[in-house]
Enzyme design. Structure first.
Site, PDB file in Angstrom:
ATOM      1  N   SER A  12       0.827  -1.219   0.000  1.00  6.36           N
ATOM      2  CA  SER A  12       0.000   0.000   0.000  1.00  6.36           C
ATOM      3  C   SER A  12       0.861   1.269   0.000  1.00  6.36           C
ATOM      4  CB  SER A  12      -0.972  -0.004   1.182  1.00  6.36           C
ATOM      5  OG  SER A  12      -0.305   0.174   2.402  1.00  6.36           O
ATOM      6  N   ASN A  13       2.014   1.226   0.649  1.00  4.29           N
ATOM      7  CA  ASN A  13       2.904   2.397   0.574  1.00  4.29           C
ATOM      8  C   ASN A  13       3.451   2.574  -0.835  1.00  4.29           C
ATOM      9  OD1 ASN A  13       3.432   3.904   3.218  1.00  4.29           O
ATOM     10  ND2 ASN A  13       3.400   1.759   3.861  1.00  4.29           N
ATOM     11  N   MET A  85      10.369  -6.962   4.071  1.00  2.00           N
ATOM     12  CA  MET A  85      10.498  -7.637   5.359  1.00  2.00           C
ATOM     13  C   MET A  85      11.726  -8.549   5.428  1.00  2.00           C
ATOM     14  SD  MET A  85       7.982  -6.322   6.870  1.00  2.00           S
ATOM     15  CE  MET A  85       7.781  -7.299   8.352  1.00  2.00           C
ATOM     16  N   ARG A  86      12.849  -8.071   4.954  1.00  4.13           N
ATOM     17  CA  ARG A  86      14.088  -8.844   5.068  1.00  4.13           C
ATOM     18  C   ARG A  86      15.108  -7.986   5.798  1.00  4.13           C
ATOM     19  NH1 ARG A  86      13.762 -13.877   4.380  1.00  4.13           N
ATOM     20  NH2 ARG A  86      15.977 -13.987   3.880  1.00  4.13           N
ATOM     21  N   ASN A 102      13.478   4.036   4.393  1.00  2.00           N
ATOM     22  CA  ASN A 102      12.515   3.047   4.884  1.00  2.00           C
ATOM     23  C   ASN A 102      11.385   3.782   5.588  1.00  2.00           C
ATOM     24  OD1 ASN A 102      11.562   0.387   5.656  1.00  2.00           O
ATOM     25  ND2 ASN A 102      12.317   0.825   7.727  1.00  2.00           N
ATOM     26  N   HIS A 104       8.775   3.185   8.826  1.00  3.40           N
ATOM     27  CA  HIS A 104       8.595   2.323   9.994  1.00  3.40           C
ATOM     28  C   HIS A 104       7.346   2.779  10.749  1.00  3.40           C
ATOM     29  CE1 HIS A 104       9.758  -0.369  13.224  1.00  3.40           C
ATOM     30  NE2 HIS A 104       9.416   0.595  14.060  1.00  3.40           N
ATOM     31  N   ASP A 140      16.254   0.166  12.004  1.00  3.89           N
ATOM     32  CA  ASP A 140      15.295   1.185  12.457  1.00  3.89           C
ATOM     33  C   ASP A 140      15.959   2.315  13.260  1.00  3.89           C
ATOM     34  OD1 ASP A 140      13.266  -0.348  11.294  1.00  3.89           O
ATOM     35  OD2 ASP A 140      12.889  -1.460  13.136  1.00  3.89           O
ATOM     36  N   GLU A 169       1.167   7.087   6.915  1.00  2.00           N
ATOM     37  CA  GLU A 169       2.307   6.582   6.140  1.00  2.00           C
ATOM     38  C   GLU A 169       2.145   6.976   4.675  1.00  2.00           C
ATOM     39  OE1 GLU A 169       3.511   2.487   6.749  1.00  2.00           O
ATOM     40  OE2 GLU A 169       2.540   2.434   8.698  1.00  2.00           O
TER      41      GLU A 169
HETATM   42  C1  GRF Z   1       3.886  -0.609   6.779  1.00  4.86           C
HETATM   43  O1  GRF Z   1       3.230  -0.523   8.008  1.00  4.86           O
HETATM   44  C2  GRF Z   1       5.288  -0.074   6.903  1.00  4.86           C
HETATM   45  O2  GRF Z   1       5.407   0.951   7.829  1.00  4.86           O
HETATM   46  C3  GRF Z   1       6.061  -1.290   7.373  1.00  4.86           C
HETATM   47  O3  GRF Z   1       5.473  -2.373   6.707  1.00  4.86           O
HETATM   48  C4  GRF Z   1       4.128  -2.055   6.365  1.00  4.86           C
HETATM   49  C5  GRF Z   1       4.022  -2.237   4.889  1.00  4.86           C
HETATM   50  O4  GRF Z   1       2.719  -2.089   4.405  1.00  4.86           O
HETATM   51  N1  GRF Z   1       7.460  -1.135   7.110  1.00  4.86           N
HETATM   52  P1  GRF Z   1       2.469  -1.985   2.848  1.00  4.86           P
HETATM   53  O5  GRF Z   1       3.086  -3.235   2.206  1.00  4.86           O
HETATM   54  O6  GRF Z   1       3.131  -0.749   2.352  1.00  4.86           O
HETATM   55  O7  GRF Z   1       0.982  -1.948   2.698  1.00  4.86           O
END
Ligand code: GRF
Length: 214
Positions: A12-13, A85-86, A102, A104, A140, A169
């Site tokens: 989604s980001n 997520m790595r 990044n 967070h 982080d 975000e």
């Molecule tokens: C978000 O909450 C971001 O802050 C974290 O992982 C999530 C990713 O969500 N790092 P998306 O894949 O962007 O929907």
């Protein structure tokens, strides 16, 4: 400015970035899982997608080497981690230090790591939020570019709180990329970030719970 986005899941980001009409070229969206939902969204939005499947590598080093080779092929000026997520090796992070960012889901330095919304609820904080930062070898912990604050409301659970943070975000990540593209973001010698030509937020505040009006 050429931008490569790295994702692992929902995306989604990434979607917010691709739709934000930024003055950048999205050279590629790279996913480490072939089934990452965000890859389909990227394709629908016309962004080139690539998969570097981490399960096909026998360790972090070989995966990171393949990932770096794929990233470099696109000659990016900026690498944007969007729910990637790595945990990345030190060598990988150093290779891109200063041009990898990044997002967070907490107000760093509070609540690094996973399960930030649960941790915020358990800690009883009254405000929570999200942070865009440069990536450094310590997870982080890199220089902070922009943060958004939301209230924690009575009755919140992880899902409600996460949704409130996620909406922010989607605002601050495109903003950070725009500032970088405009050359307005500088890491200062002490490791803090200066953004030039921004109005300061003085006079604005969020008090949570809201104080009595008297
Ligand atoms: C978000 O909450 C971001 O802050 C974290 O992982 C999530 C990713 O969500 N790092 P998306 O894949 O962007 O929907």
């Amino acid at each position: 400015m050429r931008v490569v986005i790295l994702i692992s899941g929902r995306g989604s980001n990434m979607e917010a970035l691709l739709k934000a009409d930024l003055p950048v070229e999205f050279a590629a969206v790279i996913g480490n899982r072939p089934d990452a939902k965000g890859l389909g969204i990227a394709r629908d939005l016309g962004a080139p997608t690539v998969v570097v499947d981490h399960t096909r590598f026998d360790g972090r080093d070989s995966f990171d080497a393949a990932l770096a080779a794929e990233i470099d092929r696109h000659e990016p000026d900026l690498i944007v981690l969007a729910g990637f997520m790595r945990v990345l090796t030190d060598g990988f992070v150093r290779r891109y230090q200063g041009r990898m960012i990044n997002i967070h889901p907490s107000l760093l330095p509070a609540f690094p790591g996973l399960h930030t919304h649960r941790s915020a609820l358990e800690a009883g904080v009254k405000v929570h939020g999200c942070t865009v930062h440069f990536v450094t070898p310590e997870v982080d912990a890199g220089p902070i570019i922009i943060q958004a604050v939301v209230p924690v409301l009575s009755g919140d659970d992880e899902v409600r709180l996460a949704a409130r943070v996620l909406a922010q975000e989607h605002r601050i990540y495109p903003q950070a990329v725009r500032w970088i593209a405009e050359g307005r973001v500088a890491v200062q010698p002490g490791g803090t970030v200066l953004v030039t030509d921004v109005p300061d937020a003085s006079g604005k505040s969020l008090i949570s719970p809201a104080p009595d009006n008297r």
